[in-house]
Design a protein around this motif. Sequence first.
Motif, PDB file in Angstrom:
ATOM      1  N   PHE A  66      42.013  64.010  55.934  1.00 19.87           N
ATOM      2  CA  PHE A  66      43.293  62.907  56.235  1.00 19.87           C
ATOM      3  C   PHE A  66      44.373  63.730  56.641  1.00 19.87           C
ATOM      4  O   PHE A  66      45.338  63.183  57.420  1.00 19.87           O
ATOM      5  N   GLU A  67      44.584  64.803  55.711  1.00 22.02           N
ATOM      6  CA  GLU A  67      46.001  65.389  55.968  1.00 22.02           C
ATOM      7  C   GLU A  67      46.417  65.740  57.466  1.00 22.02           C
ATOM      8  O   GLU A  67      47.326  66.252  57.777  1.00 22.02           O
ATOM      9  N   HIS A  68      45.017  66.277  58.180  1.00 15.71           N
ATOM     10  CA  HIS A  68      45.339  66.820  59.550  1.00 15.71           C
ATOM     11  C   HIS A  68      46.128  65.818  60.412  1.00 15.71           C
ATOM     12  O   HIS A  68      46.519  66.196  61.529  1.00 15.71           O
ATOM     13  N   ILE A  94      40.775  62.361  51.295  1.00 13.31           N
ATOM     14  CA  ILE A  94      42.209  62.990  50.705  1.00 13.31           C
ATOM     15  C   ILE A  94      41.877  63.897  49.864  1.00 13.31           C
ATOM     16  O   ILE A  94      41.080  63.846  48.784  1.00 13.31           O
ATOM     17  N   GLY A  95      42.451  64.997  49.987  1.00 12.91           N
ATOM     18  CA  GLY A  95      42.419  66.100  49.075  1.00 12.91           C
ATOM     19  C   GLY A  95      41.400  67.457  49.252  1.00 12.91           C
ATOM     20  O   GLY A  95      41.262  68.370  48.546  1.00 12.91           O
ATOM     21  N   PHE A  96      40.800  67.402  50.557  1.00 13.61           N
ATOM     22  CA  PHE A  96      39.859  68.337  50.602  1.00 13.61           C
ATOM     23  C   PHE A  96      40.111  68.773  52.107  1.00 13.61           C
ATOM     24  O   PHE A  96      39.034  68.817  52.785  1.00 13.61           O
ATOM     25  N   THR A  97      41.202  69.719  52.191  1.00 13.04           N
ATOM     26  CA  THR A  97      41.172  70.520  53.262  1.00 13.04           C
ATOM     27  C   THR A  97      40.240  71.689  53.342  1.00 13.04           C
ATOM     28  O   THR A  97      39.848  72.176  52.376  1.00 13.04           O
ATOM     29  N   GLU A  98      40.078  72.262  54.479  1.00 13.16           N
ATOM     30  CA  GLU A  98      39.086  73.485  54.689  1.00 13.16           C
ATOM     31  C   GLU A  98      39.606  74.681  53.839  1.00 13.16           C
ATOM     32  O   GLU A  98      38.512  75.361  53.603  1.00 13.16           O
ATOM     33  N   ASP A  99      41.099  74.863  53.576  1.00 12.89           N
ATOM     34  CA  ASP A  99      41.251  75.961  52.779  1.00 12.89           C
ATOM     35  C   ASP A  99      40.795  75.624  51.094  1.00 12.89           C
ATOM     36  O   ASP A  99      40.975  76.545  50.397  1.00 12.89           O
ATOM     37  N   ALA A 100      40.770  74.594  50.978  1.00 14.09           N
ATOM     38  CA  ALA A 100      40.626  74.234  49.281  1.00 14.09           C
ATOM     39  C   ALA A 100      39.050  74.082  49.095  1.00 14.09           C
ATOM     40  O   ALA A 100      38.725  73.917  47.987  1.00 14.09           O
ATOM     41  N   VAL A 101      38.162  74.033  50.228  1.00  8.65           N
ATOM     42  CA  VAL A 101      36.612  73.969  49.707  1.00  8.65           C
ATOM     43  C   VAL A 101      35.788  74.961  50.180  1.00  8.65           C
ATOM     44  O   VAL A 101      36.321  75.706  51.199  1.00  8.65           O
ATOM     45  N   CYS A 102      34.854  75.250  49.793  1.00  9.19           N
ATOM     46  CA  CYS A 102      33.988  76.300  49.990  1.00  9.19           C
ATOM     47  C   CYS A 102      32.611  75.998  50.577  1.00  9.19           C
ATOM     48  O   CYS A 102      31.978  74.861  50.007  1.00  9.19           O
ATOM     49  N   ILE A 103      31.930  76.844  51.066  1.00  5.45           N
ATOM     50  CA  ILE A 103      30.743  76.667  51.571  1.00  5.45           C
ATOM     51  C   ILE A 103      29.796  76.632  50.311  1.00  5.45           C
ATOM     52  O   ILE A 103      29.665  77.434  49.459  1.00  5.45           O
ATOM     53  N   GLY A 104      28.932  75.691  50.096  1.00  7.71           N
ATOM     54  CA  GLY A 104      28.004  75.528  49.115  1.00  7.71           C
ATOM     55  C   GLY A 104      28.640  74.680  47.855  1.00  7.71           C
ATOM     56  O   GLY A 104      28.031  74.153  46.922  1.00  7.71           O
TER      57      GLY A 104
END
Length: 213
Positions: A66-68, A94-104
């Motif tokens: 959403f943030e993008h 909301i709350g899960f941008t690419e820098d905040a989440v990881c593969i797996g």
Amino acid sequence: MKGKVASLNIKLPEEVATSNKTFFTAYNKIPQQQPVFLHKTHFEGDGVGDKVHHGGLDQAVCVYPFEHYEKWNAELKLDSPLKIPAFGENITPIGFTEDAVCIGDVFQMGEAVVQITQPRQPCNTLASILCRPDMIKKVVDTGRTGYYLRVLQEGMVAVGDEMVRIEKHSAGISVTETNQIKYGFEKDPEKIQRLIEVKELAESMRDSLLKRT
């Protein structure tokens, strides 16, 4: 880590005409107000037009943060602002941008349990529908790609549902870092090998990385 489903979007494939081409796509998804069942490979009532490059267990759900949207609207200066789901995503969280989440990483999303498998790769459909030939490069350069999920547990999902990360992957390789490797900005062989060894990584991406080693 908690967030929520800001929008849940589905669409069956259809013929879409742009200024210079016609193609079969489910890109123009429609926000849903009622709960929708998430199967192993798709949301009920959703589909993909290009089954060669899209869909399957590792691409069951397309996510775009959403943030993008605010950032794109400020940068692109279009005649009218982009509206969700302008990037053809199933879930706008909301709350899960690419820098905040990881593969797996594993998330509870409504009744469903899902896992991040790989970044989304921007394609010509995005550029054609937005009438911006430069969008693929812009998405790659900014790292605002979104990402895909596999479904570990089927169930109903609805707009407004809480999203909770219930398991952070031990490798801790963010989607942002994965994009850096995927698009060649990060060339460190050790970092590439570390990503390859994440067993939860989508097989198609692992195969492409192995060809580079």
